[in-house]
Structures are given as C-alpha cells and as structure tokens.
Design a protein around this motif. Structure first.
Motif, mmCIF file in Angstrom:
data_model
loop_
_atom_site.group_PDB
_atom_site.id
_atom_site.type_symbol
_atom_site.label_atom_id
_atom_site.label_comp_id
_atom_site.label_asym_id
_atom_site.label_seq_id
_atom_site.Cartn_x
_atom_site.Cartn_y
_atom_site.Cartn_z
ATOM 1 N N GLU A 146 0.826 -1.207 0.000
ATOM 2 C CA GLU A 146 0.000 0.000 0.000
ATOM 3 C C GLU A 146 0.861 1.258 0.000
ATOM 4 N N VAL A 147 1.960 1.235 0.760
ATOM 5 C CA VAL A 147 2.863 2.387 0.774
ATOM 6 C C VAL A 147 3.497 2.560 -0.598
ATOM 7 N N ALA A 148 3.892 1.448 -1.223
ATOM 8 C CA ALA A 148 4.489 1.518 -2.557
ATOM 9 C C ALA A 148 3.504 2.132 -3.554
ATOM 10 N N ALA A 149 2.255 1.711 -3.489
ATOM 11 C CA ALA A 149 1.241 2.266 -4.394
ATOM 12 C C ALA A 149 1.018 3.749 -4.119
ATOM 13 N N GLU A 150 0.968 4.108 -2.852
ATOM 14 C CA GLU A 150 0.723 5.505 -2.463
ATOM 15 C C GLU A 150 1.862 6.435 -2.885
ATOM 16 N N THR A 151 3.096 5.933 -2.796
ATOM 17 C CA THR A 151 4.256 6.772 -3.092
ATOM 18 C C THR A 151 4.779 6.606 -4.517
ATOM 19 N N GLY A 152 4.213 5.658 -5.271
ATOM 20 C CA GLY A 152 4.669 5.423 -6.634
ATOM 21 C C GLY A 152 6.027 4.745 -6.690
ATOM 22 N N SER A 153 6.338 3.945 -5.678
ATOM 23 C CA SER A 153 7.615 3.231 -5.609
ATOM 24 C C SER A 153 7.373 1.734 -5.692
ATOM 25 N N THR A 154 8.449 0.998 -5.702
ATOM 26 C CA THR A 154 8.346 -0.457 -5.634
ATOM 27 C C THR A 154 8.372 -0.882 -4.175
ATOM 28 N N VAL A 155 7.942 -2.100 -3.907
ATOM 29 C CA VAL A 155 7.960 -2.630 -2.548
ATOM 30 C C VAL A 155 9.397 -2.670 -2.027
ATOM 31 N N GLY A 156 10.324 -3.070 -2.866
ATOM 32 C CA GLY A 156 11.728 -3.114 -2.464
ATOM 33 C C GLY A 156 12.260 -1.747 -2.079
ATOM 34 N N ALA A 157 11.906 -0.738 -2.872
ATOM 35 C CA ALA A 157 12.351 0.626 -2.563
ATOM 36 C C ALA A 157 11.747 1.112 -1.251
ATOM 37 N N VAL A 158 10.505 0.741 -1.004
ATOM 38 C CA VAL A 158 9.854 1.141 0.249
ATOM 39 C C VAL A 158 10.529 0.469 1.439
ATOM 40 N N LYS A 159 10.893 -0.809 1.293
ATOM 41 C CA LYS A 159 11.586 -1.516 2.381
ATOM 42 C C LYS A 159 12.899 -0.820 2.721
ATOM 43 N N VAL A 160 13.655 -0.466 1.684
ATOM 44 C CA VAL A 160 14.938 0.203 1.909
ATOM 45 C C VAL A 160 14.718 1.562 2.555
ATOM 46 N N MET A 161 13.759 2.324 2.032
ATOM 47 C CA MET A 161 13.491 3.654 2.582
ATOM 48 C C MET A 161 12.992 3.557 4.020
ATOM 49 N N GLN A 162 12.175 2.560 4.295
ATOM 50 C CA GLN A 162 11.665 2.368 5.655
ATOM 51 C C GLN A 162 12.804 2.078 6.618
ATOM 52 N N LEU A 163 13.719 1.201 6.233
ATOM 53 C CA LEU A 163 14.861 0.887 7.079
ATOM 54 C C LEU A 163 15.702 2.136 7.326
ATOM 55 N N ARG A 164 15.974 2.883 6.273
ATOM 56 C CA ARG A 164 16.760 4.110 6.416
ATOM 57 C C ARG A 164 16.022 5.139 7.267
ATOM 58 N N ALA A 165 14.713 5.216 7.084
ATOM 59 C CA ALA A 165 13.913 6.165 7.866
ATOM 60 C C ALA A 165 13.926 5.794 9.345
ATOM 61 N N LEU A 166 13.830 4.502 9.642
ATOM 62 C CA LEU A 166 13.865 4.064 11.039
ATOM 63 C C LEU A 166 15.217 4.356 11.676
ATOM 64 N N ARG A 167 16.280 4.129 10.917
ATOM 65 C CA ARG A 167 17.610 4.442 11.440
ATOM 66 C C ARG A 167 17.756 5.937 11.687
ATOM 67 N N ALA A 168 17.282 6.747 10.746
ATOM 68 C CA ALA A 168 17.366 8.207 10.915
ATOM 69 C C ALA A 168 16.512 8.644 12.103
#
Length: 176
Positions: A146-168
């Motif tokens: 759902e996040v991938a669809a909302e942001t126009g990204s792939t699921v893989g890109a969302v996973k990476v961004m989520q991990l980076r966002a959590l670290r930040a």
C-alpha cells in the motif's frame, strides 16, 4: 542455496501471506526489543524466539494489524522472561514497566501526550520522504504494498526507505 535436513524440519503451517506479513514485521519487533535490552546479541536471540513462537500460531486469515499485535504481545512476553532471568526474580515480581536500555521507562509513564509530542518532534526532523513512509506504515497501518502504491515506488524501494527512515528516526530520537 543448499537445503539441509534441519531446514526442512521448520515449516510454518500458515498461509504464506500471513507468514510474509509476520516476517516483514519482525524488523520492527527487533527494533522494539533492541531498545529494551540494549545489545544486538540479546535482541537477535529474543527476536528469533518471538518468530519461532508466534509465526506457527498465526491464523491464516489474520490481518496485518492482528499479526502485528500478536508479534508485539509475544515480544513483550519474551522480554519479561528475559528480564526475569537476567534479574534473577520471578516474572510476577518484575515492575510493570521494565526500564529500557535508553534510560527511561519502556512504555511510558502513563502520559501518551508526551509520546505523541516526541513522535511529532522526531518526524519533523526527518526528510519528507522518510516521514511519509513512517507515517503511512506506522501511523496509518499501511502494508508495504500500500505504501508503494501511495508513493509510486516499488515494494523493495519502500523496504529500503523504511529501514533508512527508522535508522534516521532512531538517531534523531536520541537527540530529542
């Protein structure tokens, strides 16, 4: 990848979608546990215990919210057992909230208002794309798809961004 006899023994009797959702959530369970034990080795061991205990018991038709709730309830139980062993006392005698490794209470002092303020401050410090992913995933409960669809990204890109966002967010959280 070589399949060993041992790896064939561990099978999860749930539909792959429920198990997949649970595996996605384990990253957050790990972060939750790590914040309370303060070291990687114990956090990894406890997260593994949670996975081995919870995933086989998931209902095939369970939704993301109920899977998340069950995983975190199992994590809290594993943490109670861990602290009871570590402190050498029965679980019944543990304080309601065992202190986290960061120094404060691990779950709050009953004041959800201060938690909301802290989350708001941490999110405000993040770049907009990180903030958006975390808001959708955790505040609105969206799945990775759902996040991938909302942001126009792939699921893989969302996973990476989520991990980076959590670290930040973790880095910002310690400064706030």
């Amino acid at each position: 990848m070589r399949v060993t006899e041992e790896s064939r023994l561990v099978e999860f009797p749930v539909q792959s979608s429920a198990a997949d959702l649970a595996l996605e959530e384990l990253e957050f369970v790990y972060a939750f546990i790590y914040a309370r034990v303060g070291n990687r080795a114990d956090a990894e061991d406890l997260t593994q215990q949670v996975a081995l205990k919870a995933i086989p018991r998931l209902r095939a038709e369970a939704g993301a919210a109920s899977i998340r709730a069950y995983l975190f309830a199992t994590a809290r139980s594993a943490l109670n057992q861990f602290w009871a062993r570590k402190l050498g006392m029965p679980e019944e005698e543990l304080p309601v909230e065992v202190p986290s490794s960061a120094g404060g209470p691990a779950g709050g002092d009953g004041s959800s208002h201060s938690s909301v303020e802290r989350v708001t401050r941490v999110l405000a410090e993040l770049p907009p794309n990180y903030r958006r992913v975390l808001e959708l995933r955790f505040l609105r409960g969206y799945s990775l798809k759902e996040v991938a669809a909302e942001t126009g990204s792939t699921v893989g890109a969302v996973k990476v961004m989520q991990l980076r966002a959590l670290r930040a967010a973790a880095k910002v959280g310690f400064d706030v």
